[in-house]
Enzyme design. Sequence first.
Site, PDB file in Angstrom:
ATOM      1  NE  ARG A  38      13.195 -20.443  -3.826  1.00  0.00           N
ATOM      2  CZ  ARG A  38      13.509 -19.727  -4.953  1.00  0.00           C
ATOM      3  NH1 ARG A  38      13.471 -18.423  -4.891  1.00  0.00           N
ATOM      4  NH2 ARG A  38      13.726 -20.276  -6.230  1.00  0.00           N
ATOM      5  CE  LYS A  95      -1.219   1.726   3.344  1.00  0.00           C
ATOM      6  NZ  LYS A  95      -2.035   2.313   2.053  1.00  0.00           N
ATOM      7  CE  LYS A  99      -2.595   7.651   7.701  1.00  0.00           C
ATOM      8  NZ  LYS A  99      -2.193   6.534   7.008  1.00  0.00           N
ATOM      9  CD  GLU A 140      -5.148  10.598   6.363  1.00  0.00           C
ATOM     10  OE1 GLU A 140      -4.202   9.538   6.067  1.00  0.00           O
ATOM     11  OE2 GLU A 140      -6.168  10.323   6.883  1.00  0.00           O
ATOM     12  CG  ASP A 149      -5.217  10.083   2.544  1.00  0.00           C
ATOM     13  OD1 ASP A 149      -4.298   9.569   1.947  1.00  0.00           O
ATOM     14  OD2 ASP A 149      -6.397   9.642   2.673  1.00  0.00           O
TER      15      ASP A 149
END
Length: 285
Positions: free
Chosen positions: A98, A133, A165, A199, A220
């Site tokens: 597994r 992410k 950002k 950004e 963005d």
Amino acid sequence: MLSTRHIDTVVGAALSEDAPWGDATSEALIPAGAVATARLVAREAGVFSGGAVFEAAMRLTDPAIETRVDIADGAAFEAGATLAWVTGPARSVLTAERVALNFTQRMSGIATLTARYVAAVAGTSARIVDTRKTTPGLREFERHAVRCGGGRNHRFSLSDAVMAKDNHLAVLTAGGRDLTEALRAVRASLSHTTHLEVEVDRIEQIEPVLAAGVDTIMLDNFDLDALRQGVALVAGRAVVEASGGVSLDTVAAIARTGVDVISVGALTHSVRSLDLGLDIDPIAP
């Protein structure tokens, strides 16, 4: 490039999680001296990733397991293909199954999805890149899989580059501070080797940001018309990255706007693991 040390650390932790006190089922059902040969079989077509990780799951469970991976990372395969063979103590093979599949299925799923994005932008100058992410603890594996699919990696961690950002800019310009001057001060404080990316989410931010001498500007959640306008305004003065709202349905059109980089969080945060199976085989390879 995945290191053996990192692979062994991550896979070892996964094996300890899955069988902290041994494999109760295999120990109860399988005779101690039984030997098994098994094949890693593709239930669907895809792009392979994780050969060394698959091997490590077997080796760390029991060094007596012999593993042969018959496909290179980054190679395409068809449904029904045999990707690897393992032979060894049956209890150990079943214990490792597994964990070996979990890693290889996810990594191959990422490589396969990435290859689809790369194919969708073929003929343009846009590069497909990943984002941060990723699954905590598995970033190196997942980003390796992106490379296997023909994609590129964004900064690996927060330590690798300066990337301002919207929330950073909100703090930086609090109290009415001029955006260009604030970013120029940041630029002046950095080493000449440190990459600076900023950004923006509005066209009117582009000129003030470029005036600070940034290396990359991220547009963005711009629509296609705004992306084309942004590329024209930048006019080669910085690398242009598009981010937000990127899918297989939209990526080709985004690439045709002339952006240099398209970052796609879905490569790692929304991917489906590929369907691979480990089948016990009565015939040795």
